[in-house]
Scaffold this active site. Structure first.
Site, mmCIF file in Angstrom:
data_model
loop_
_atom_site.group_PDB
_atom_site.id
_atom_site.type_symbol
_atom_site.label_atom_id
_atom_site.label_comp_id
_atom_site.label_asym_id
_atom_site.label_seq_id
_atom_site.Cartn_x
_atom_site.Cartn_y
_atom_site.Cartn_z
ATOM 1 N N GLY A 1 2.367 22.098 -21.050
ATOM 2 C CA GLY A 1 1.818 22.771 -22.219
ATOM 3 C C GLY A 1 0.364 23.125 -21.983
ATOM 4 O O GLY A 1 -0.414 22.320 -21.448
ATOM 5 N N ASP B 1 4.736 26.285 -22.841
ATOM 6 C CA ASP B 1 4.444 26.261 -24.271
ATOM 7 C C ASP B 1 2.955 26.037 -24.467
ATOM 8 O O ASP B 1 2.214 25.822 -23.515
ATOM 9 C CB ASP B 1 5.263 25.176 -24.990
ATOM 10 C CG ASP B 1 4.959 23.787 -24.451
ATOM 11 O OD1 ASP B 1 3.952 23.198 -24.890
ATOM 12 O OD2 ASP B 1 5.710 23.300 -23.592
ATOM 13 N N GLU C 1 14.086 22.270 -11.958
ATOM 14 C CA GLU C 1 12.850 22.539 -11.225
ATOM 15 C C GLU C 1 13.029 22.479 -9.714
ATOM 16 O O GLU C 1 12.267 23.078 -8.965
ATOM 17 C CB GLU C 1 11.774 21.549 -11.649
ATOM 18 C CG GLU C 1 11.373 21.663 -13.110
ATOM 19 C CD GLU C 1 10.380 20.587 -13.499
ATOM 20 O OE1 GLU C 1 9.176 20.811 -13.295
ATOM 21 O OE2 GLU C 1 10.793 19.542 -14.007
ATOM 22 N N MET D 1 3.983 15.139 -18.153
ATOM 23 C CA MET D 1 4.413 13.745 -18.181
ATOM 24 C C MET D 1 4.445 13.025 -16.832
ATOM 25 O O MET D 1 4.858 11.865 -16.799
ATOM 26 C CB MET D 1 5.816 13.656 -18.811
ATOM 27 C CG MET D 1 5.904 14.145 -20.226
ATOM 28 S SD MET D 1 7.589 13.926 -20.875
ATOM 29 C CE MET D 1 7.383 14.591 -22.540
ATOM 30 N N GLU D 2 4.078 13.654 -15.749
ATOM 31 C CA GLU D 2 4.234 13.002 -14.441
ATOM 32 C C GLU D 2 3.047 13.104 -13.496
ATOM 33 O O GLU D 2 2.836 12.217 -12.654
ATOM 34 C CB GLU D 2 5.461 13.585 -13.698
ATOM 35 C CG GLU D 2 6.790 13.336 -14.342
ATOM 36 C CD GLU D 2 7.146 14.355 -15.408
ATOM 37 O OE1 GLU D 2 7.905 13.999 -16.317
ATOM 38 O OE2 GLU D 2 6.642 15.503 -15.320
#
Length: 235
Positions: free
Chosen positions: A77, A198, A11, A174-175
């Site tokens: 997602g 996704d 990233e 997640m962050e």
């Protein structure tokens, strides 16, 4: 100075390649790349995955580099049917979906003894991101909405539906909410940028690997354009 945080090397590697006059420092086991993008000072760093890594990274940016704004880039997602793989979500606010102190009477997601539920994003940064994304990623859609974060990879339809029903989120990762919390506590503007890799359901494991590279490229395009146009305080 603008701080750019990504969770994984993929990233941030392409952004690092675009830096001029680069210096590197290692703090807390993380490599902080300080340089310029088209004459604008930035610090680019890979935080690692998860909320603890992200929060630690964000506080180092504040304490050691004096950043006046932070952007967290990455993949996520989708939680809304109209947000497709490859599209980008810009945060309006962020919540930690795995924070659960309901036993003490708090709603799910509420951090005990804090007078805020969802950590807000900066409107100016979000407007800049919208303008830049339309310019550099005309082939995809850009959405604004809530980011829900937790130390979980969501690949289950029931869990996905629970996130939608409970938090009205637009995407899950997640962050972001941890970084938004650090920004809020330090009174620094923040924006979470998420390219959709996704659908956060039973197909997530397959979609993630297939579309990860494309999603990352969209984020890189956006971040480079934002860094070039960002008008912050002098370093």
């Amino acid at each position: 100075m603008l701080g750019i945080i990504g969770a994984m090397d993929e990233e941030v590697a392409k952004i690092r390649e675009c830096l001029d006059q680069v210096s590197v420092e290692t703090r807390g086991g993380m490599d902080f790349y300080k340089g310029n993008i088209k004459g604008k000072p930035v610090v680019v760093v890979k935080s690692g995955i998860g909320k603890v890594n992200a929060a630690m990274c964000a506080q180092i940016l504040v304490d050691c580099y004096g950043v006046d704004a932070m952007i967290n880039t990455g993949i996520a997602g989708s939680l809304r049917p109209e947000i497709n793989i490859g599209d980008i979500v810009l945060s309006t606010d962020a919540v930690q979906h795995d924070m659960d102190a309901t036993g003490f009477g708090y709603p799910v997601g509420q951090i005990p003894q804090m007078d805020i539920f969802a950590f807000p994003s900066d409107e100016g940064l979000r407007k800049l991101a919208q303008e830049c994304c339309h310019l550099v990623n005309p082939d995809i859609q850009t959405f604004s909405g809530r980011v829900v974060s937790g130390d979980q990879f969501i690949s289950d339809k029931k869990k996905k539906q629970w996130l939608i029903d409970t938090f009205q989120g637009s995407c899950t990762e997640m962050e972001g909410a941890a970084i938004a919390q650090i920004a809020w506590r330090n009174q620094i503007p923040v924006l979470i940028v998420r390219a959709i890799s996704d659908k956060a359901d039973d197909s997530a494991n397959m979609d993630y690997e297939t579309f990860e590279a494309k999603a990352i490229q969209h984020s890189v395009n956006l971040l480079l354009a934002m860094a070039e146009r960002y008008e912050g305080k002098e370093a």
